[in-house]
Design a protein around this motif. Structure first.
Motif, PDB file in Angstrom:
ATOM      1  N   LYS A 107      -8.470  27.982  -6.662  1.00 36.16           N
ATOM      2  CA  LYS A 107      -9.289  28.629  -5.632  1.00 36.16           C
ATOM      3  C   LYS A 107      -9.627  27.659  -4.507  1.00 36.16           C
ATOM      4  CE  LYS A 107     -11.445  32.283  -8.394  1.00 36.16           C
ATOM      5  NZ  LYS A 107     -12.732  32.857  -8.868  1.00 36.16           N
ATOM      6  N   LEU A 108      -9.948  26.421  -4.885  1.00 33.39           N
ATOM      7  CA  LEU A 108     -10.264  25.404  -3.879  1.00 33.39           C
ATOM      8  C   LEU A 108      -9.029  25.063  -3.059  1.00 33.39           C
ATOM      9  CD1 LEU A 108     -12.341  23.461  -2.698  1.00 33.39           C
ATOM     10  CD2 LEU A 108     -11.693  21.809  -4.458  1.00 33.39           C
ATOM     11  N   LEU A 109      -7.878  24.993  -3.725  1.00 37.64           N
ATOM     12  CA  LEU A 109      -6.615  24.718  -3.040  1.00 37.64           C
ATOM     13  C   LEU A 109      -6.345  25.763  -1.964  1.00 37.64           C
ATOM     14  CD1 LEU A 109      -3.727  23.385  -2.808  1.00 37.64           C
ATOM     15  CD2 LEU A 109      -3.028  25.066  -4.505  1.00 37.64           C
ATOM     16  N   VAL A 110      -6.435  27.025  -2.343  1.00 37.76           N
ATOM     17  CA  VAL A 110      -6.170  28.120  -1.403  1.00 37.76           C
ATOM     18  C   VAL A 110      -7.155  28.074  -0.237  1.00 37.76           C
ATOM     19  CG1 VAL A 110      -6.203  30.626  -1.108  1.00 37.76           C
ATOM     20  CG2 VAL A 110      -5.087  29.615  -3.116  1.00 37.76           C
ATOM     21  N   SER A 111      -8.421  27.807  -0.552  1.00 34.41           N
ATOM     22  CA  SER A 111      -9.442  27.723   0.489  1.00 34.41           C
ATOM     23  C   SER A 111      -9.149  26.591   1.459  1.00 34.41           C
ATOM     24  CB  SER A 111     -10.821  27.528  -0.159  1.00 34.41           C
ATOM     25  OG  SER A 111     -11.811  27.379   0.821  1.00 34.41           O
ATOM     26  N   LYS A 112      -8.736  25.446   0.922  1.00 34.90           N
ATOM     27  CA  LYS A 112      -8.435  24.289   1.762  1.00 34.90           C
ATOM     28  C   LYS A 112      -7.223  24.565   2.646  1.00 34.90           C
ATOM     29  CE  LYS A 112      -9.439  19.933   2.717  1.00 34.90           C
ATOM     30  NZ  LYS A 112      -9.419  18.904   1.681  1.00 34.90           N
ATOM     31  N   VAL A 113      -6.200  25.192   2.085  1.00 43.92           N
ATOM     32  CA  VAL A 113      -5.000  25.519   2.859  1.00 43.92           C
ATOM     33  C   VAL A 113      -5.339  26.480   3.996  1.00 43.92           C
ATOM     34  CG1 VAL A 113      -2.802  26.759   2.774  1.00 43.92           C
ATOM     35  CG2 VAL A 113      -3.313  25.012   1.063  1.00 43.92           C
ATOM     36  N   LYS A 114      -6.163  27.467   3.710  1.00 41.06           N
ATOM     37  CA  LYS A 114      -6.575  28.410   4.759  1.00 41.06           C
ATOM     38  C   LYS A 114      -7.323  27.691   5.879  1.00 41.06           C
ATOM     39  CE  LYS A 114      -6.875  32.619   1.947  1.00 41.06           C
ATOM     40  NZ  LYS A 114      -7.789  33.631   1.345  1.00 41.06           N
ATOM     41  N   LEU A 148      -6.998  24.517   6.737  1.00 37.31           N
ATOM     42  CA  LEU A 148      -6.027  23.724   7.485  1.00 37.31           C
ATOM     43  C   LEU A 148      -5.220  24.595   8.449  1.00 37.31           C
ATOM     44  CD1 LEU A 148      -4.748  21.446   4.584  1.00 37.31           C
ATOM     45  CD2 LEU A 148      -5.965  20.653   6.614  1.00 37.31           C
ATOM     46  N   LEU A 149      -4.823  25.764   7.979  1.00 35.93           N
ATOM     47  CA  LEU A 149      -3.981  26.641   8.788  1.00 35.93           C
ATOM     48  C   LEU A 149      -4.752  27.328   9.908  1.00 35.93           C
ATOM     49  CD1 LEU A 149      -1.742  28.166   5.979  1.00 35.93           C
ATOM     50  CD2 LEU A 149      -1.024  26.593   7.784  1.00 35.93           C
TER      51      LEU A 149
END
Length: 227
Positions: A113-120, A122-123
């Protein structure tokens, strides 16, 4: 830019990491491309032209630092967002990563969940760049925000993404003192956590590449561009 049009290159020599990260991001609708070392990452990046690269630091054949430096030298990849995926949280390794041209860090062990949040997060930078097409001319230096290009004395200077954005921010209002908190917010975004030395590292690199006297340190406050 829609999710289905966003391409993410994952680089790690551990297959289970590629599978975990790739699965979670593909579930979000992103296109996923993988590589298992730095050399392969450069080849894949040239071919696929991803918007984001998530890359391990410690890898065989070529590590992430060297791969990042090489990718930053490729004109068509100058705007790609690069974040390191690593268990190495020491300050010195983060400084080295920013020196190499990285935009951020994602640490192991990975929490989906943290990974997806961080990627969003960044993007989101891509979205903010889409409508900007301004060119500045400061002290005889031309700064093209749309093409991420700097021309000084007839020569083009290629900067990593964050160095360019920091320079552009300071050049947008020459003489104004930008506080450290404002720089972090406008260049890195308040959703991204970076170390306190991040700004200093980037200013040092800008002084080396553009000119020592342009960038003034206001002790205890921040920085300004003086022309």
């Amino acid at each position: 830019m829609k999710k289905k049009d966003i391409k993410i290159l994952l680089v790690d020599d551990e297959q289970d990491i590629l599978e975990i990260v790739g699965y979670n991001l593909s579930q979000e609708g992103y296109q996923i491309v993988t590589a298992t070392n730095g050399k392969e990452a450069i080849t894949k990046a040239k071919k696929e032209l991803p918007q984001l690269i998530i890359m391990d630091v410690m890898m065989p054949e070529m590590d992430g630092m060297e791969a990042c430096e090489n990718i930053r030298k490729i004109p068509e990849l100058n705007n790609v967002i690069i974040t390191f995926l690593t268990a190495r949280s020491e300050d010195y390794s983060q400084v080295a990563g920013f020196d190499a041209g990285a935009d951020d860090y994602i640490t192991k062990p990975i929490k989906p969940k943290l990974l997806v949040s961080k990627v969003k997060a960044l993007l989101r930078r891509l979205k903010s760049d889409e409508h900007v097409s301004e060119t500045l001319n400061v002290g005889g230096i031309e700064i093209n925000r749309e093409e991420y290009k700097i021309i000084k004395e007839g020569k083009e200077i290629v900067l990593p993404r964050k160095e360019f954005e920091l320079f552009y921010l300071l050049a947008s209002k020459p003489g104004k003192v930008f506080k450290r908190e404002e720089i972090l917010d406008k260049v890195w975004g308040n959703e991204v956590i970076v170390g306190g030395r991040t700004i200093d590292v980037h200013i040092r690199k800008l002084r080396e590449k553009i000119g020592e006297d342009l960038f003034k340190t206001i002790k205890g406050v921040g920085y300004k561009l003086e022309v």
